[in-house]
Design a protein around this motif. Structure first.
Motif, PDB file in Angstrom:
ATOM      1  N   LYS A 360      43.023 -17.332  -8.249  1.00 51.12           N
ATOM      2  CA  LYS A 360      41.641 -16.966  -8.603  1.00 51.12           C
ATOM      3  C   LYS A 360      41.117 -17.854  -9.734  1.00 51.12           C
ATOM      4  O   LYS A 360      39.966 -18.296  -9.713  1.00 51.12           O
ATOM      5  N   TYR A 361      41.997 -18.106 -10.707  1.00 45.72           N
ATOM      6  CA  TYR A 361      41.566 -18.926 -11.849  1.00 45.72           C
ATOM      7  C   TYR A 361      41.445 -20.400 -11.466  1.00 45.72           C
ATOM      8  O   TYR A 361      40.526 -21.091 -11.925  1.00 45.72           O
ATOM      9  N   PHE A 362      42.362 -20.876 -10.609  1.00 45.82           N
ATOM     10  CA  PHE A 362      42.245 -22.268 -10.175  1.00 45.82           C
ATOM     11  C   PHE A 362      40.970 -22.473  -9.361  1.00 45.82           C
ATOM     12  O   PHE A 362      40.306 -23.504  -9.478  1.00 45.82           O
ATOM     13  N   ALA A 363      40.619 -21.471  -8.554  1.00 41.48           N
ATOM     14  CA  ALA A 363      39.381 -21.556  -7.768  1.00 41.48           C
ATOM     15  C   ALA A 363      38.157 -21.622  -8.694  1.00 41.48           C
ATOM     16  O   ALA A 363      37.221 -22.396  -8.456  1.00 41.48           O
ATOM     17  N   GLN A 364      38.185 -20.809  -9.776  1.00 40.75           N
ATOM     18  CA  GLN A 364      37.076 -20.833 -10.737  1.00 40.75           C
ATOM     19  C   GLN A 364      36.999 -22.184 -11.460  1.00 40.75           C
ATOM     20  O   GLN A 364      35.906 -22.718 -11.699  1.00 40.75           O
ATOM     21  N   ALA A 365      38.168 -22.729 -11.764  1.00 45.07           N
ATOM     22  CA  ALA A 365      38.198 -24.027 -12.444  1.00 45.07           C
ATOM     23  C   ALA A 365      37.624 -25.116 -11.542  1.00 45.07           C
ATOM     24  O   ALA A 365      36.890 -26.005 -12.005  1.00 45.07           O
ATOM     25  N   ILE A 366      37.916 -25.043 -10.259  1.00 44.50           N
ATOM     26  CA  ILE A 366      37.384 -26.025  -9.306  1.00 44.50           C
ATOM     27  C   ILE A 366      35.872 -25.894  -9.199  1.00 44.50           C
ATOM     28  O   ILE A 366      35.157 -26.894  -9.082  1.00 44.50           O
ATOM     29  N   GLU A 367      35.366 -24.678  -9.275  1.00 47.20           N
ATOM     30  CA  GLU A 367      33.908 -24.488  -9.258  1.00 47.20           C
ATOM     31  C   GLU A 367      33.256 -25.177 -10.459  1.00 47.20           C
ATOM     32  O   GLU A 367      32.158 -25.730 -10.343  1.00 47.20           O
ATOM     33  N   ARG A 368      33.936 -25.130 -11.594  1.00 41.23           N
ATOM     34  CA  ARG A 368      33.387 -25.751 -12.799  1.00 41.23           C
ATOM     35  C   ARG A 368      33.430 -27.284 -12.723  1.00 41.23           C
ATOM     36  O   ARG A 368      32.493 -27.963 -13.127  1.00 41.23           O
ATOM     37  N   TYR A 378      47.014 -28.213  -9.327  1.00 42.40           N
ATOM     38  CA  TYR A 378      47.494 -26.910  -9.809  1.00 42.40           C
ATOM     39  C   TYR A 378      47.420 -25.862  -8.697  1.00 42.40           C
ATOM     40  O   TYR A 378      48.368 -25.089  -8.485  1.00 42.40           O
ATOM     41  N   ARG A 379      46.299 -25.855  -8.006  1.00 42.69           N
ATOM     42  CA  ARG A 379      46.101 -24.819  -6.987  1.00 42.69           C
ATOM     43  C   ARG A 379      47.086 -25.009  -5.825  1.00 42.69           C
ATOM     44  O   ARG A 379      47.649 -24.035  -5.307  1.00 42.69           O
ATOM     45  N   GLY A 380      47.297 -26.266  -5.433  1.00 42.22           N
ATOM     46  CA  GLY A 380      48.231 -26.536  -4.342  1.00 42.22           C
ATOM     47  C   GLY A 380      49.661 -26.189  -4.711  1.00 42.22           C
ATOM     48  O   GLY A 380      50.388 -25.560  -3.933  1.00 42.22           O
ATOM     49  N   TYR A 386      53.293 -18.987  -1.687  1.00 42.44           N
ATOM     50  CA  TYR A 386      53.001 -17.961  -0.669  1.00 42.44           C
ATOM     51  C   TYR A 386      52.258 -18.480   0.560  1.00 42.44           C
ATOM     52  O   TYR A 386      52.156 -17.775   1.567  1.00 42.44           O
ATOM     53  N   ASP A 387      51.734 -19.726   0.543  1.00 47.00           N
ATOM     54  CA  ASP A 387      50.989 -20.226   1.706  1.00 47.00           C
ATOM     55  C   ASP A 387      51.012 -21.757   1.701  1.00 47.00           C
ATOM     56  O   ASP A 387      50.122 -22.413   1.151  1.00 47.00           O
ATOM     57  N   LYS A 388      52.033 -22.339   2.361  1.00 45.91           N
ATOM     58  CA  LYS A 388      52.201 -23.786   2.322  1.00 45.91           C
ATOM     59  C   LYS A 388      51.098 -24.519   3.073  1.00 45.91           C
ATOM     60  O   LYS A 388      50.754 -25.651   2.727  1.00 45.91           O
ATOM     61  N   GLU A 389      50.537 -23.893   4.074  1.00 48.90           N
ATOM     62  CA  GLU A 389      49.458 -24.540   4.818  1.00 48.90           C
ATOM     63  C   GLU A 389      48.224 -24.713   3.924  1.00 48.90           C
ATOM     64  O   GLU A 389      47.604 -25.782   3.892  1.00 48.90           O
ATOM     65  N   ALA A 390      47.871 -23.662   3.171  1.00 50.10           N
ATOM     66  CA  ALA A 390      46.754 -23.763   2.236  1.00 50.10           C
ATOM     67  C   ALA A 390      47.081 -24.755   1.132  1.00 50.10           C
ATOM     68  O   ALA A 390      46.223 -25.561   0.717  1.00 50.10           O
ATOM     69  N   ALA A 391      48.334 -24.728   0.695  1.00 48.05           N
ATOM     70  CA  ALA A 391      48.762 -25.642  -0.362  1.00 48.05           C
ATOM     71  C   ALA A 391      48.592 -27.091   0.071  1.00 48.05           C
ATOM     72  O   ALA A 391      48.142 -27.940  -0.710  1.00 48.05           O
ATOM     73  N   LEU A 392      48.932 -27.377   1.323  1.00 45.26           N
ATOM     74  CA  LEU A 392      48.810 -28.734   1.851  1.00 45.26           C
ATOM     75  C   LEU A 392      47.361 -29.220   1.770  1.00 45.26           C
ATOM     76  O   LEU A 392      47.097 -30.379   1.411  1.00 45.26           O
ATOM     77  N   GLY A 393      46.435 -28.345   2.072  1.00 42.97           N
ATOM     78  CA  GLY A 393      45.020 -28.705   2.015  1.00 42.97           C
ATOM     79  C   GLY A 393      44.580 -29.047   0.594  1.00 42.97           C
ATOM     80  O   GLY A 393      43.879 -30.043   0.369  1.00 42.97           O
TER      81      GLY A 393
END
Length: 434
Positions: A360-368, A378-380, A386-393
């Motif tokens: 949640k915090y990494f997503a907010q940081a990316i918005e900034r 960091y987010r990846g 918990y989700d390697k497919e999302a991490a890959l993106g």
């Protein structure tokens, strides 16, 4: 005969010579009867118009009463009689300066310099006006003083001018051009401060501290500055070695900044509990300086206690007037550390919960800061829990945004994580290709 003598005495006391008021009497009259004061002041001027200092003393009475117009009038009257008087131009310069007209004040001071080129007063007043916004102009005037006034340590005055004008880098260079033996105790303290903040020449600052400390052993400023600069150089063991007796001495008054630097030095030598105590003391002394809370969180992170790190960093963020993307990402990283601890303890449920909180915090940081590659890294890295497919993106996006701007070590790390996120068959195929 008696009547004639009495008449002559009475006439004498009624004449202007005996009727003239003193400056003290005129000052009292300015408050009680301004109109009468003007008349008496005019009489005083007529009597003393050849005495410049006497008329300036008169004009100053009106300055004191904030009747600047009258002060100006009498100054101009004496200037008409003595057009090249440096004293009158100095007075007018001071009057303009008091009325917040720096340019006009400087003009008067320059005329005073022209009238009395060997008097240092007007040079320094002129430089004081321009020291903040036009320091080079102030420097030129001081250099002119050096040409005309013998025995003046102009280089020292230039350094002091830059320092007081809040130009620490220029001040440091000017102090460096001085003979250190000619610098006063205050000069040396200003020199160290300018080196630390201006040129950030921490080694030179330490060198000056040692010389100044030997010359002025009772001045605690040189001891604390040496600790500060050693800490800035990350020479933590040396800083700790100096700081320990400094803090043990009850005669030295300690400041917030002393404890902050001590905390960083102690953290640098892995004395974490003592470091926490120093940072807590700093915050206790000045709770407006919330950077102490951030420092406490950092120490807890080094102590592998992310729960406490999160607690204090949240306090820091709650009290911050401006929350930046970097600050938000840092809180995410503390949650990531907590998730890692649970993952290593084979508690996947808690690991996932905390990793998703971090996300949640990494997503907010990316918005900034949407184009900052580190936030995607960091987010990846966090999503790998918990989700390697999302991490890959996220990691692929991080690599794309780095675009040659990231250090090679970071690029290598991103590629390493990408490989770990790829399906086994894709990773194997890539290895064959390589």
């Amino acid at each position: 005969m008696k009547k004639l003598l009495v008449s002559l005495v009475m006439a004498a006391f009624a004449s202007p010579i005996f009727a003239q008021m003193t400056l003290e009497q005129i000052e009292g009259l300015i408050k009680s009867n301004p109109k009468a004061a003007q008349k008496e002041a005019t009489k005083y001027f007529k009597k003393n118009k050849k005495d410049v200092n006497a008329v300036i003393d008169l004009a100053n009475l009106f300055v004191k009463a904030e009747d600047f117009k009258s002060a100006e009038d009498f100054a101009q009257m004496i200037l008409a009689v003595n057009p090249k008087s440096p004293e009158v131009h100095l007075f007018l310069g001071d009057l303009r300066y008091r009325q917040d007209d720096g340019g006009a004040a400087a003009s008067e001071y320059e005329q005073a310099v022209n009238a009395a080129p060997t008097d240092t007063t007007a040079y320094i007043k002129y430089a004081n006006i321009y020291k903040d916004k036009f320091p080079d102009q102030a420097k030129q005037m001081l250099e002119r003083m050096g040409q005309n006034c013998k025995g003046v340590n102009v280089q020292r005055l230039i350094a002091d001018m830059y320092y007081r004008g809040n130009h620490p880098a220029e001040a440091a260079k000017a102090y460096a051009a001085c003979d250190m033996a000619s610098l006063t105790e205050s000069d040396l303290a200003n020199y160290v401060f300018s080196l630390s903040l201006g040129t950030k020449d921490f080694n030179k600052a330490i060198e000056v501290c040692k010389v100044a400390g030997a010359k002025y052993p009772d001045n605690v400023a040189f001891k604390r500055f040496e600790i500060y600069n050693l800490t800035d150089l990350k020479q933590f063991a040396e800083a700790d070695s100096l700081a320990t007796p400094f803090f043990a001495n009850e005669n030295y008054e300690k400041s917030f900044l002393d404890y902050i630097y001590y905390g960083y030095a102690l953290k640098g030598v892995r004395k974490y509990e003592e470091s926490l105590a120093a940072f807590n003391k700093a915050y206790e002394m000045n709770d407006k300086r919330i950077d102490a809370l951030s420092a406490i969180a950092d120490v807890y992170s080094y102590m592998d206690n992310p729960t406490k790190a999160i607690e204090y960093y949240k306090q820091f963020m709650d009290k911050s007037e401006n929350t930046t993307g970097t600050m938000i990402a840092q809180l995410g990283n503390y949650y990531f550390e907590l998730a890692q601890d649970f993952s290593q303890a084979d508690n996947q449920e808690e690991a996932t919960t905390n990793a998703q909180e971090a996300d949640k915090y990494f997503a907010q940081a990316i918005e900034r800061t949407p184009n900052f590659y580190m936030n995607y890294l960091y987010r990846g890295r966090n999503a790998m829990i918990y989700d390697k497919e999302a991490a890959l993106g996220y990691l692929t996006k991080s690599l794309e945004l780095s675009n040659g701007s990231a250090p090679q070590g970071v690029v290598n790390l991103i590629n390493k994580y990408i490989k770990q996120c790829q399906p086994e068959d894709a990773a194997a195929a890539e290895e064959v290709t390589e």
